[in-house]
Design an enzyme around this catalytic site. Sequence first.
Site, PDB file in Angstrom:
ATOM      1  N   THR A   1       0.820  -1.208   0.000  1.00  0.00           N
ATOM      2  CA  THR A   1       0.000   0.000   0.000  1.00  0.00           C
ATOM      3  C   THR A   1       0.856   1.261   0.000  1.00  0.00           C
ATOM      4  O   THR A   1       1.969   1.288   0.523  1.00  0.00           O
ATOM      5  CB  THR A   1      -0.951   0.030   1.215  1.00  0.00           C
ATOM      6  OG1 THR A   1      -0.199   0.341   2.407  1.00  0.00           O
ATOM      7  CG2 THR A   1      -1.664  -1.292   1.396  1.00  0.00           C
TER       8      THR A   1
ATOM      9  N   ASN B   1       4.568   0.459   8.410  1.00  0.00           N
ATOM     10  CA  ASN B   1       5.869   0.993   8.019  1.00  0.00           C
ATOM     11  C   ASN B   1       5.812   2.454   7.572  1.00  0.00           C
ATOM     12  O   ASN B   1       6.807   3.164   7.668  1.00  0.00           O
ATOM     13  CB  ASN B   1       6.436   0.131   6.875  1.00  0.00           C
ATOM     14  CG  ASN B   1       7.632   0.766   6.211  1.00  0.00           C
ATOM     15  OD1 ASN B   1       8.720   0.826   6.786  1.00  0.00           O
ATOM     16  ND2 ASN B   1       7.433   1.264   4.999  1.00  0.00           N
TER      17      ASN B   1
ATOM     18  N   LYS C   1       7.285   9.290  17.295  1.00  0.00           N
ATOM     19  CA  LYS C   1       7.730   7.914  17.488  1.00  0.00           C
ATOM     20  C   LYS C   1       7.655   7.498  18.963  1.00  0.00           C
ATOM     21  O   LYS C   1       7.397   6.333  19.269  1.00  0.00           O
ATOM     22  CB  LYS C   1       9.148   7.739  16.953  1.00  0.00           C
ATOM     23  CG  LYS C   1       9.249   7.782  15.433  1.00  0.00           C
ATOM     24  CD  LYS C   1       8.468   6.641  14.788  1.00  0.00           C
ATOM     25  CE  LYS C   1       8.694   6.589  13.288  1.00  0.00           C
ATOM     26  NZ  LYS C   1       7.979   5.454  12.633  1.00  0.00           N
TER      27      LYS C   1
ATOM     28  N   TYR D   1       9.552  14.407  14.876  1.00  0.00           N
ATOM     29  CA  TYR D   1       9.667  12.984  14.568  1.00  0.00           C
ATOM     30  C   TYR D   1       9.820  12.170  15.843  1.00  0.00           C
ATOM     31  O   TYR D   1       9.135  11.152  16.039  1.00  0.00           O
ATOM     32  CB  TYR D   1      10.867  12.771  13.651  1.00  0.00           C
ATOM     33  CG  TYR D   1      11.050  11.348  13.177  1.00  0.00           C
ATOM     34  CD1 TYR D   1      10.338  10.858  12.096  1.00  0.00           C
ATOM     35  CD2 TYR D   1      11.959  10.500  13.812  1.00  0.00           C
ATOM     36  CE1 TYR D   1      10.510   9.558  11.657  1.00  0.00           C
ATOM     37  CE2 TYR D   1      12.147   9.201  13.385  1.00  0.00           C
ATOM     38  CZ  TYR D   1      11.422   8.735  12.297  1.00  0.00           C
ATOM     39  OH  TYR D   1      11.594   7.434  11.874  1.00  0.00           O
TER      40      TYR D   1
END
Length: 232
Positions: free
Chosen positions: A36, A77, A145, A141
């Site tokens: 995807t 991912n 995360k 970021y």
Amino acid sequence: MKIEGSVALVTGANRGLGKAYTEALLARGAAKVYATARDAASITDPRVVALRLDVTDPASVAEVAEQAKDVQLLINNAGIATGAGVLDGDEALRREMETNYYGPVRVARAFAPILAANGGGAVVNMLSALSWLSLPNTAGYSASKAAAWAATNALRLALREQGTLVTAVHVGYIDTDMAAHVDGPKVAPGDVVAQVLDAVAAGQHEVLADDTSRRVKSGLSGDLRNMYPALT
């Protein structure tokens, strides 16, 4: 879980680490791989089922879940890095949080009942050594995360009763386009993927895929100044 004969779905599969995942899954005998991306036309491998997926769009996630009801292995991912600092304003920070935190949570939520119906299966969440460490140009970021790490821990408990393995992957810089600007040690995408698929097959909950991730995690219990020498 057994990779051979399984049905997997990979988000962000059109390049870099995501493409490495699709290739490794096929090489290990996966029966079907849904690959995807926001632009499904960018996925050209005829061996996979290409689907359009924008992890920041609930309707897009729901549509893909309807199309892929046979999934047994979900690999979250897809991710972005804007380079935004904590004082740079909200837009980039929100984009990173939407993609890197809400995205995998949203996709996992949509596929949880599908995994349950197909025997439990597994979820892989691609995190980072920056889940535990923030740099001047990784504030957004790192925050996204870190939130995804917390969500992964919660997801692991929430899906335990239905027999779904949840594996968190922490790694430093990977040799992909996202880290092309970095002048430093990088791990090959194929090496990361091999470790992750081995861990899923062995039922492991966490992968520390390189020396950087192992070093950063070990430093969490030490003096904060060891992690951030500028504070000395």
